[in-house]
Design a protein around this motif. Sequence first.
Motif, short mmCIF file in Angstrom:
data_model
loop_
_atom_site.label_atom_id
_atom_site.label_comp_id
_atom_site.label_asym_id
_atom_site.label_seq_id
_atom_site.Cartn_x
_atom_site.Cartn_y
_atom_site.Cartn_z
N LYS A 181 1.87 6.49 5.64
CA LYS A 181 2.16 5.27 6.41
C LYS A 181 1.24 5.24 7.62
CE LYS A 181 4.71 1.59 7.25
NZ LYS A 181 4.54 0.37 6.44
N LEU A 197 -0.64 3.00 10.90
CA LEU A 197 -0.73 1.86 11.81
C LEU A 197 -2.14 1.82 12.38
CD1 LEU A 197 0.53 -0.47 13.48
CD2 LEU A 197 1.11 1.25 15.23
N THR A 235 1.26 0.24 2.73
CA THR A 235 1.46 1.36 3.66
C THR A 235 0.58 1.25 4.91
OG1 THR A 235 -0.11 2.59 2.26
CG2 THR A 235 2.25 3.03 1.95
N TYR A 253 5.36 6.29 11.53
CA TYR A 253 4.06 6.42 10.87
C TYR A 253 3.62 7.88 10.74
CZ TYR A 253 3.83 1.41 11.71
OH TYR A 253 4.12 0.08 11.71
#
Length: 259
Positions: free
Chosen positions: A33, A35, A81, A119
């Motif tokens: 995951k 960002l 993701t 994340y």
Amino acid sequence: MIEIISVANQKGGVGKTTTAVNLAASIAINEKKVLLIDADPQANTTSSLGFYKSDYEFNLYHVLIGSKSINEVILNTKISTLDLIPSNIGLIGIEREFDDLEDKELVLKKKLKEIKNNYDYIIIDTPPTLGIITINALSASDSVIIPVQTEYFALEGLGQLLQTIKLLRRTKNPKLEIKGILPTMYTKSNNLSKQVLHDIIKHFRDNMFKSDNKFIVIPRNVRLAEAPSFGMPVITYDIKSSGALAYELLAKSILEKNR
């Protein structure tokens, strides 16, 4: 465990945005995951993922001045993701907003505490300056990747960035480390490109990324240059291109080291 990585070099045109976007996408397709934060007022990272001004109302600027929470500005990308915090030209005014602020170098770090546990990786694309936005990104990060183009004047100004990193280690962020130096825009048929790569290896051998005992180098690649105009990372635009393969190697190098 979460890792926050800034992609930084105050010299423009070295492949910071290309690296931030394609590294983030390559890690994300490995079921992590991620960002991606666009901290550059030019917002090229944002448009490279297919988002334009009319697609979002709020961005990183509103988070930094406190008018929006970080959760309110996160955009979902076409990669399930991979999330994005967009930027906007208004971010250029943040220096003025921060003029009288105490601990202004740590604003982003404090904001990220709200979402960092959501994340595996947070990757920050920084502007081509050593201003307050870049300092905020480095102060919030565990590590920094420094793209260096294999062209004339490649190492110009790099010493200033390394000194800034040393200063931040002593003051705001003692855990900050150099993740790696990343040669970019390499053309193996170009003698200057080969000589500059040789110089980068000579000076930074111990700080470079490797795969199978070979240094990872990002090639100058047409598909890599085309992908942003389609609002796509190269891994989804042309997964078999040399640019996609290079960033896939970089992602795997980082994932294996962290594993």
